[in-house]
Design a protein around this motif. Structure first.
Motif, short mmCIF file in Angstrom:
data_model
loop_
_atom_site.label_atom_id
_atom_site.label_comp_id
_atom_site.label_asym_id
_atom_site.label_seq_id
_atom_site.Cartn_x
_atom_site.Cartn_y
_atom_site.Cartn_z
N ASN A 445 0.82 -1.21 0.00
CA ASN A 445 0.00 0.00 0.00
C ASN A 445 0.86 1.26 0.00
O ASN A 445 0.47 2.29 -0.57
CB ASN A 445 -0.94 0.00 1.21
CG ASN A 445 -2.03 -1.05 1.09
OD1 ASN A 445 -2.43 -1.40 -0.02
ND2 ASN A 445 -2.51 -1.56 2.22
N ARG A 448 1.90 1.81 -3.45
CA ARG A 448 0.74 2.26 -4.23
C ARG A 448 0.52 3.76 -4.03
O ARG A 448 0.24 4.49 -5.00
CB ARG A 448 -0.51 1.48 -3.81
CG ARG A 448 -1.76 1.92 -4.56
CD ARG A 448 -2.95 1.06 -4.20
NE ARG A 448 -4.14 1.47 -4.94
CZ ARG A 448 -5.29 0.82 -4.91
NH1 ARG A 448 -5.42 -0.28 -4.17
NH2 ARG A 448 -6.32 1.25 -5.62
N GLU A 452 0.53 6.45 -7.05
CA GLU A 452 -0.66 7.27 -7.32
C GLU A 452 -0.31 8.76 -7.37
O GLU A 452 -0.76 9.49 -8.26
CB GLU A 452 -1.72 7.03 -6.24
CG GLU A 452 -2.49 5.73 -6.40
CD GLU A 452 -3.52 5.53 -5.30
OE1 GLU A 452 -3.43 6.26 -4.27
OE2 GLU A 452 -4.39 4.67 -5.45
N GLU A 490 -2.88 -5.37 -9.37
CA GLU A 490 -4.01 -5.03 -10.23
C GLU A 490 -4.22 -3.53 -10.35
O GLU A 490 -4.65 -3.03 -11.39
CB GLU A 490 -5.28 -5.70 -9.69
CG GLU A 490 -5.24 -7.22 -9.77
CD GLU A 490 -6.53 -7.84 -9.26
OE1 GLU A 490 -7.44 -7.07 -8.87
OE2 GLU A 490 -6.63 -9.09 -9.24
N TRP A 491 -3.91 -2.80 -9.29
CA TRP A 491 -4.15 -1.36 -9.32
C TRP A 491 -3.25 -0.64 -10.32
O TRP A 491 -3.53 0.50 -10.71
CB TRP A 491 -4.00 -0.74 -7.93
CG TRP A 491 -2.78 -1.15 -7.15
CD1 TRP A 491 -2.71 -2.13 -6.22
CD2 TRP A 491 -1.46 -0.58 -7.25
NE1 TRP A 491 -1.43 -2.22 -5.71
CE2 TRP A 491 -0.64 -1.28 -6.32
CE3 TRP A 491 -0.89 0.43 -8.01
CZ2 TRP A 491 0.70 -0.99 -6.15
CZ3 TRP A 491 0.45 0.73 -7.84
CH2 TRP A 491 1.24 0.02 -6.92
N SER A 493 -2.90 -1.42 -13.45
CA SER A 493 -3.67 -1.29 -14.69
C SER A 493 -4.64 -0.12 -14.62
O SER A 493 -4.87 0.58 -15.62
CB SER A 493 -4.44 -2.59 -14.97
OG SER A 493 -3.54 -3.67 -15.11
N ASN A 494 -5.22 0.11 -13.45
CA ASN A 494 -6.16 1.22 -13.30
C ASN A 494 -5.44 2.57 -13.36
O ASN A 494 -5.98 3.55 -13.88
CB ASN A 494 -6.92 1.09 -11.98
CG ASN A 494 -7.77 -0.17 -11.94
OD1 ASN A 494 -8.28 -0.61 -12.97
ND2 ASN A 494 -7.93 -0.75 -10.75
N MET A 495 -4.25 2.61 -12.81
CA MET A 495 -3.51 3.87 -12.81
C MET A 495 -2.99 4.23 -14.20
O MET A 495 -3.12 5.36 -14.66
CB MET A 495 -2.33 3.79 -11.82
CG MET A 495 -2.73 3.80 -10.37
SD MET A 495 -1.28 3.85 -9.31
CE MET A 495 -2.04 3.58 -7.72
#
Length: 608
Positions: A445, A448, A452, A490-491, A493-495
C-alpha cells in the motif's frame, strides 16, 4: 628578409652587444624580434639561419642576464625560446625570478603589470603544450630547489605557480606527470616537515593534478606509491594526535582521487596501500562506530563541525574503496558479507569497508551530507551484491537475511521523500534491488500511494517542467519496481490506463525527459500496459527530438571543454564538491538518457 637583417646586425655588432655598450632595452627587443622571426619561420617553412648569430644571441641571453619573462613577448617568440634546449638552465632561472616578482606568497597570483610582463596564462599555455620544455623546466626547477636546499619561500612559490598553471590549463597536469612531477612531489614530502606551508601547498598541487589529469598519464606507479605511503603515515599520525585537521581531510580527499584512478588500472600499488592499511582501517572503524553511537544527536554534527567533517570524508573514502577493491584486488571482495547481520560484530574486514547496518544508521540519523554519501555507499554496495548474485546465484544467499533486509528496506523507505533528490533517488534504487533479492514485496500500500501521487502529478499538471520530473525520479523508480514484479498489482492497470498515459505524454517535451521516465515507458511496454500505437508513435517522436537535443548539447560541451577551469582546493568545501562530482558527474546524465532510449527501442522491437 627580416631574419637575415637581424642576423647581420647581431654579427656586425656582436662585440658591442656582449660588452654591454648597447642598452638593455635594445637588447631585449633584439632577442624578442629574433625569437619571433625564428618561430614564424618554423611555423611557415624552414629557411636557412646563421648558427653564429644564434650562438651569439644565446651567449647574450645566458651571460648578460637578458630578462625574457619580465617584458611583453610575442607568444610565438616565447614558444621558440622555450623550445631551445641549450638555454633551458637559464629559462629555469627566469621562471623562478618571474615567480618572485609576480606571485604573491600564498594561493593568489598577482601579475605585476600585465602590459609589461609575460602573463601566467602564457606560461600555463606553454606548460600544457607538448612542443616545448616548459613542463620539464618547472619539474626540474622544483627538484633542484629541493635537492639544493632552496629557500622555502621559493619552493612554495613554485608549488603555487604550478597549481595555478593547472587551474588555467588542465592539460598541463598530463605534461607535468610525463616529465616526472611525481618524484618532485615525493621529495617535498620526504625532505620537508609534515606541517607547514610547504606541506599544504604540496597537497594542493597533488590534489589538483589528480583531479585534472587523464589516468593514462599516471604511469610511474612507484613514485606515486611512495607519495601515498608518506600521506598515509601523515594522515594516521595527525588524526591520532590532533584529530581531523583541515590538512588531514585534504589528504583523505587525495586518497579518494588515487582510488578513483585505480578504476582505470593505474596507481594500483598506491591503492593497495590505502585499502589494506590496518591502522587506517581501525581509524575509520572507530570513527564510524563513534558516529553511530550518537544516535539522533548525530544530525547536529554536520559539515560545520569537526566530527561531521571527519565522518563525511571517511564515508567518501569508503565509497571509493568499495569501487576500487574489485579493480585493485579482484576476487577478494565479498560484498554480501557487509550485508549479513551476523558478520557485523565478528572479525573486522582486512580492507576498508563499512557494514550495511552502520550505513543505514548514518543514513537515518545523519545530516544531509552524511545522508547523501551514505546513500551512495549503500547504492554501490547493493550494486556489488546484485552483480555477485547474478554471477554466482548459488553462492550468494541473500534470502537467508530476509528479516535483516526488510529492516534495511524500512530505513530506505524513510529517506525516499528526503529534500535532496539524490538521497531519495539512491534510496529508491536500493529498495528496488533489495526487493528483487527477496522476490517478495512488503508494504504494498505504501508503494501504491507513491505511484498514485506520481501519476496524478505527471498526468494532470499541464506543462510539466524538468524540475518536477527530476523531483519525481524516486517515485518513478518505485513505479518501475511494481511493473517488474512477476505478479503486477491489479491497481497498476487502473492507474496507467490510456487516458492517464495520454496525459503524461502530452506533458512531456524533449527538454524535460529523464532517464527514469524512459525507463517507466519501457516497463509499461514490457508489462503490456502500453499498447496504444498512437502513444508509442508520440513517444518515438519525443525520443527522437530528445536525441537531437542531447547531441547538440554534447557538441557545445565539447567546444567549451578546454575553457573549463580546475577547482583550486584551498577550502574543504571545494575538495568535497570535486569528489562528489566524481561520484555523480553531471556529464553522465545525457549519456544515461541516450542509453535508456536505446533500450526502450530494443524493448519496443521485441514486443512487436
Amino acid at each position: 628578409m627580416v631574419l637575415a637583417s637581424l642576423e647581420q646586425y647581431i654579427l656586425l655588432n656582436s662585440s658591442e652587444i656582449l660588452s654591454g655598450i648597447i642598452k638593455p632595452l635594445i637588447t631585449e627587443v633584439l632577442v624578442n624580434l629574433y625569437a619571433l622571426y625564428r618561430g614564424l619561420a618554423k611555423i611557415t617553412y624552414q629557411i636557412p639561419y646563421s648558427q653564429d648569430a644564434e650562438n651569439t644571441l644565446f651567449h647574450l641571453v645566458t651571460e648578460k642576464g637578458t630578462e625574457i619573462l619580465s617584458t611583453r613577448t610575442h607568444r610565438t617568440a616565447l614558444k621558440w625560446l622555450f623550445q631551445q634546449e641549450r638555454i633551458c638552465k637559464y629559462l629555469s632561472s627566469q621562471i623562478l625570478r618571474w615567480c618572485r616578482t609576480c606571485i604573491v606568497y600564498g594561493n593568489q597570483i598577482v601579475v605585476c603589470n600585465d602590459t609589461e610582463t609575460v602573463s601566467i596564462k602564457e606560461i600555463a599555455e606553454l606548460v600544457a603544450s607538448e612542443d616545448n620544455y616548459a613542463a620539464k623546466l618547472v619539474v626540474c626547477l622544483l627538484r633542484e630547489l629541493l635537492e639544493e636546499n632552496g629557500h622555502e619561500d621559493d619552493i612554495v612559490l613554485i608549488l603555487n605557480m604550478t597549481v595555478s598553471v593547472i587551474t588555467l590549463f588542465p592539460a598541463a597536469s598530463g605534461q607535468l606527470c610525463l616529465n616526472g612531477i611525481s618524484l618532485a612531489i615525493q621529495n617535498v614530502y620526504r625532505y620537508h616537515s609534515s606541517y607547514g606551508e610547504i606541506f599544504n601547498a604540496n597537497c594542493q598541487l597533488f590534489f589538483t593534478i589528480l583531479q585534472s589529469v587523464n589516468s593514462e598519464s599516471l604511469s610511474d606507479d612507484e613514485d606515486w606509491l611512495a607519495v601515498a605511503t608518506e600521506l598515509m603515515h601523515y594522515l594516521i599520525s595527525t588524526i591520532t594526535e590532533n584529530g581531523c585537521t583541515q590538512e588531514a581531510l585534504l589528504v583523505m580527499g587525495i586518497l579518494c582521487l588515487i582510488l578513483h584512478h585505480s578504476l582505470h588500472q593505474v596507481l594500483l600499488e598506491a591503492s593497495k596501500t590505502i585499502l589494506l592499511n590496518t591502522r587506517l582501517i581501525a581509524l575509520i572503524n572507530k570513527t564510524i562506530h563513534d558516529a553511530c553511537l550518537k544516535g539522533p544527536a548525530l544530525y547536529d554534527h554536520d559539515e560545520a563541525t569537526q566530527t561531521g567533517e571527519c565522518l563525511i570524508f571517511c564515508l567518501l573514502l569508503n565509497y571509493f574503496c568499495l569501487r576500487s577493491v574489485h579493480a585493485v584486488l579482484p576476487g577478494i571482495e565479498d560484498a554480501q558479507s557487509l550485508l549479513d547481520s551476523e558478520n557485523r560484530n565478528q572479525q573486522p574486514f582486512f580492507y576498508i569497508s563499512i557494514h550495511c547496518h552502520d550505513l543505514c544508521r548514518l543514513l537515518h540519523f545523519g545530516s544531509t551530507p552524511v545522508k547523501l554519501i551514505s546513500s551512495y555507499c549503500l547504492l554501490e554496495l547493493f550494486q556489488r551484491i546484485t552483480e555477485q548474485k547474478n554471477k554466482e546465484p548459488d553462492k550468494v544467499k541473500v534470502k537467508q537475511n530476509t528479516h535483516h533486509i526488510r529492516s534495511i528496506i524500512s530505513i530506505l523507505q524513510g529517506s525516499i521523500f528526503h529534500s535532496d533528490i539524490r538521497v531519495a533517488t539512491n534510496c529508491a534504487v536500493c529498495i528496488s534491488m533489495a526487493v528483487d533479492w527477496e522476490q517478495q514485496v512488503e508494504t504494498i500500500n505504501w508503494y501504491r500511494l507513491i505511484t498514485e501521487e506520481l501519476v496524478m502529478t505527471l498526468a494532470v499538471s499541464g506543462r510539466v517542467s524538468k524540475s518536477i520530473m527530476i523531483h519525481h525520479k524516486p517515485a518513478v523508480e518505485i513505479a518501475v519496481l511494481m511493473l517488474k514484479q512477476q505478479q503486477v498489482p491489479e491497481w497498476i492497470s487502473n492507474m496507467f490506463d490510456d487516458s492517464c498515459i495520454s496525459g503524461i505524454i502530452q506533458n512531456l517535451s524533449a527538454s524535460n525527459i529523464t532517464c527514469e521516465m524512459v525507463m517507466l515507458f519501457r516497463e509499461l511496454i514490457r508489462s503490456g500496459h502500453l499498447k496504444n500505437s498512437k502513444h508509442i508513435a508520440c513517444l518515438n517522436q519525443l525520443f527522437q527530438a530528445c536525441r537531437k537535443r542531447v547531441y547538440s548539447e554534447d557538441v557545445k560541451d565539447d567546444e567549451t571543454e578546454e575553457r573549463k577551469m580546475v577547482v583550486f582546493p584551498d577550502e574543504l568545501g571545494k575538495v568535497y564538491e570535486v569528489i562528489i562530482n566524481l561520484i555523480a558527474p553531471e556529464s553522465s546524465l545525457n549519456e544515461g538518457l541516450l542509453e535508456e532510449i536505446e533500450v526502450f527501442c530494443e524493448t519496443l522491437m521485441e514486443s512487436e
